[in-house]
Design a protein around this motif. Structure first.
Motif, PDB file in Angstrom:
ATOM      1  N   ALA A  20      44.876  20.441  62.344  1.00 47.33           N
ATOM      2  CA  ALA A  20      46.284  20.760  62.598  1.00 47.33           C
ATOM      3  C   ALA A  20      47.039  19.464  62.886  1.00 47.33           C
ATOM      4  O   ALA A  20      46.722  18.755  63.845  1.00 47.33           O
ATOM      5  N   TYR A  21      48.027  19.161  62.056  1.00 51.16           N
ATOM      6  CA  TYR A  21      48.820  17.949  62.228  1.00 51.16           C
ATOM      7  C   TYR A  21      50.243  18.297  62.637  1.00 51.16           C
ATOM      8  O   TYR A  21      50.751  19.381  62.316  1.00 51.16           O
ATOM      9  N   ASP A  22      50.894  17.343  63.304  1.00 52.43           N
ATOM     10  CA  ASP A  22      52.283  17.517  63.722  1.00 52.43           C
ATOM     11  C   ASP A  22      53.255  16.909  62.719  1.00 52.43           C
ATOM     12  O   ASP A  22      54.431  17.275  62.687  1.00 52.43           O
ATOM     13  N   LEU A  23      52.772  15.969  61.897  1.00 51.13           N
ATOM     14  CA  LEU A  23      53.624  15.321  60.907  1.00 51.13           C
ATOM     15  C   LEU A  23      52.738  14.745  59.806  1.00 51.13           C
ATOM     16  O   LEU A  23      51.682  14.168  60.079  1.00 51.13           O
ATOM     17  N   LEU A  24      53.210  14.890  58.543  1.00 54.83           N
ATOM     18  CA  LEU A  24      52.494  14.362  57.387  1.00 54.83           C
ATOM     19  C   LEU A  24      53.309  13.224  56.785  1.00 54.83           C
ATOM     20  O   LEU A  24      54.511  13.364  56.559  1.00 54.83           O
ATOM     21  N   LEU A  25      52.658  12.106  56.507  1.00 55.23           N
ATOM     22  CA  LEU A  25      53.297  10.931  55.925  1.00 55.23           C
ATOM     23  C   LEU A  25      52.653  10.676  54.568  1.00 55.23           C
ATOM     24  O   LEU A  25      51.474  10.329  54.501  1.00 55.23           O
ATOM     25  N   THR A  43      54.282  22.124  58.164  1.00 58.29           N
ATOM     26  CA  THR A  43      54.327  20.869  58.901  1.00 58.29           C
ATOM     27  C   THR A  43      55.359  19.920  58.280  1.00 58.29           C
ATOM     28  O   THR A  43      55.415  19.794  57.058  1.00 58.29           O
ATOM     29  N   PRO A  44      56.191  19.265  59.089  1.00 59.36           N
ATOM     30  CA  PRO A  44      57.167  18.313  58.543  1.00 59.36           C
ATOM     31  C   PRO A  44      56.496  17.227  57.702  1.00 59.36           C
ATOM     32  O   PRO A  44      55.404  16.755  58.043  1.00 59.36           O
ATOM     33  N   ILE A  45      57.157  16.827  56.614  1.00 60.49           N
ATOM     34  CA  ILE A  45      56.632  15.814  55.699  1.00 60.49           C
ATOM     35  C   ILE A  45      57.656  14.699  55.528  1.00 60.49           C
ATOM     36  O   ILE A  45      58.824  14.958  55.231  1.00 60.49           O
ATOM     37  N   LEU A  46      57.211  13.461  55.708  1.00 57.51           N
ATOM     38  CA  LEU A  46      58.029  12.283  55.453  1.00 57.51           C
ATOM     39  C   LEU A  46      57.417  11.528  54.280  1.00 57.51           C
ATOM     40  O   LEU A  46      56.253  11.117  54.337  1.00 57.51           O
ATOM     41  N   ILE A  47      58.177  11.373  53.208  1.00 54.06           N
ATOM     42  CA  ILE A  47      57.726  10.612  52.046  1.00 54.06           C
ATOM     43  C   ILE A  47      57.969   9.130  52.291  1.00 54.06           C
ATOM     44  O   ILE A  47      59.048   8.723  52.723  1.00 54.06           O
ATOM     45  N   GLY A  90      61.771  14.689  45.489  1.00 56.01           N
ATOM     46  CA  GLY A  90      60.880  14.737  46.644  1.00 56.01           C
ATOM     47  C   GLY A  90      61.326  15.733  47.681  1.00 56.01           C
ATOM     48  O   GLY A  90      60.515  16.501  48.225  1.00 56.01           O
ATOM     49  N   LEU A  91      62.619  15.751  47.957  1.00 59.88           N
ATOM     50  CA  LEU A  91      63.148  16.695  48.943  1.00 59.88           C
ATOM     51  C   LEU A  91      63.088  18.122  48.431  1.00 59.88           C
ATOM     52  O   LEU A  91      62.763  19.055  49.181  1.00 59.88           O
ATOM     53  N   ASP A  92      63.373  18.310  47.152  1.00 56.80           N
ATOM     54  CA  ASP A  92      63.299  19.654  46.576  1.00 56.80           C
ATOM     55  C   ASP A  92      61.871  20.171  46.513  1.00 56.80           C
ATOM     56  O   ASP A  92      61.642  21.379  46.534  1.00 56.80           O
ATOM     57  N   ALA A  93      60.905  19.257  46.452  1.00 54.28           N
ATOM     58  CA  ALA A  93      59.498  19.673  46.417  1.00 54.28           C
ATOM     59  C   ALA A  93      59.041  20.220  47.761  1.00 54.28           C
ATOM     60  O   ALA A  93      58.026  20.924  47.838  1.00 54.28           O
ATOM     61  N   GLY A  94      59.797  19.888  48.824  1.00 52.63           N
ATOM     62  CA  GLY A  94      59.436  20.409  50.140  1.00 52.63           C
ATOM     63  C   GLY A  94      59.357  19.378  51.242  1.00 52.63           C
ATOM     64  O   GLY A  94      59.070  19.716  52.393  1.00 52.63           O
ATOM     65  N   SER A 100      61.695  20.679  64.431  1.00 53.59           N
ATOM     66  CA  SER A 100      61.217  22.049  64.306  1.00 53.59           C
ATOM     67  C   SER A 100      60.728  22.591  65.638  1.00 53.59           C
ATOM     68  O   SER A 100      59.799  22.047  66.232  1.00 53.59           O
ATOM     69  N   PRO A 101      61.334  23.682  66.139  1.00 52.38           N
ATOM     70  CA  PRO A 101      60.869  24.281  67.394  1.00 52.38           C
ATOM     71  C   PRO A 101      59.415  24.720  67.319  1.00 52.38           C
ATOM     72  O   PRO A 101      58.720  24.764  68.323  1.00 52.38           O
ATOM     73  N   GLU A 102      58.944  25.031  66.102  1.00 52.80           N
ATOM     74  CA  GLU A 102      57.566  25.500  65.952  1.00 52.80           C
ATOM     75  C   GLU A 102      56.569  24.379  66.168  1.00 52.80           C
ATOM     76  O   GLU A 102      55.442  24.605  66.593  1.00 52.80           O
ATOM     77  N   THR A 103      56.976  23.143  65.815  1.00 51.83           N
ATOM     78  CA  THR A 103      56.045  22.032  65.920  1.00 51.83           C
ATOM     79  C   THR A 103      56.353  21.108  67.085  1.00 51.83           C
ATOM     80  O   THR A 103      55.535  20.272  67.442  1.00 51.83           O
TER      81      THR A 103
END
Length: 225
Positions: free
Chosen positions: A44-49, A73-77, A90-94, A119-122
């Motif tokens: 379980a991750y809090d952020l994906l890079l 999970t939030p994703i930063l490209i 990239g943004l449209d992909a999610g 995100s309140p969930e994360t």
């Protein structure tokens, strides 16, 4: 906080790991899409890079696949692709944010903090013990509103002890936390970090006691001022 980094350039991967550790967060770092999918499936991750140009596939396809599977999970490209249409893709992909290389590492950490708060969930709960307040999303610890100057090791230990306040925390758990910042952890690394942390907490009258439990580990408890 635990982050996942997928970046195939070894030197940049090392620099990003150092930046993340400086913020007091944990990070797992790999270089391929396959490793990313395996890591997300098991942890379980809090952020994906994510980088986009990876040896075994395109990061855009990886992001789409994760979103289809229900991962929120939030994703930063992090990529060298700077064209507007590529950012839109990239943004449209999610993805939740997009940072073009080369970038300033201060801005990189600021964007990470923003996504962790968004995100309140994360968003992780703020920890409180005595006069201490620690926000895992920012890595900032304060006492009566004043920031405490803690090293990454001291901050990692403080976070664990605050999460388990009034409970004895085994020394081996703290050793494991320090090993994520430095694979070559000496036998007295925990004792040294705890000793320095104890002095800093005492200097600001944090109204907590950091006690050594002989043969087991350490315990943080509130005390009256």
């Amino acid at each position: 906080m635990r982050l996942l980094l997928i970046e195939d350039t070894a030197r940049l991967r090392e620099l990003l790991i150092e930046s993340v550790h400086s913020a007091g967060w944990r990070i797992d770092a790999f270089g391929t899409c396959a490793e990313a999918e395996e890591a997300v499936a098991s942890t379980a991750y809090d952020l994906l890079l994510f980088d986009l140009g990876l040896p075994d596939g395109d990061g855009i396809d990886l992001i789409r696949a994760l979103r289809r599977q229900g991962h929120h999970t939030p994703i930063l490209i992090l990529t060298a692709r700077a064209a507007i249409d590529e950012r839109i893709a990239g943004l449209d992909a999610g993805a939740d944010d997009y940072l073009v290389k080369p970038f300033n590492h201060g801005e990189f950490l600021a964007r990470c903090r923003a996504l962790l708060r968004r995100s309140p969930e994360t968003a992780p709960p703020v920890l409180v013990a005595g006069r201490l307040v620690f926000d895992p999303a920012t890595g900032v610890m304060t006492c009566e509103g004043q920031d405490l100057a803690l090293t990454p090791r001291e901050r990692a230990i403080a976070e664990i002890l605050m999460r388990e306040a009034d409970k004895a925390v085994p020394k081996r758990k703290l050793e494991h936390a320090l090993s994520e910042f430095d694979s070559d952890v000496s036998t007295n690394a925990v004792e040294l970090a705890v000793s320095r942390l104890r002095k800093k907490l005492g200097a600001v009258e944090a109204q907590v006691a950091l006690e050594t439990i002989r043969g087991l580990g350490y315990l943080l408890r509130e005390v009256e001022g």
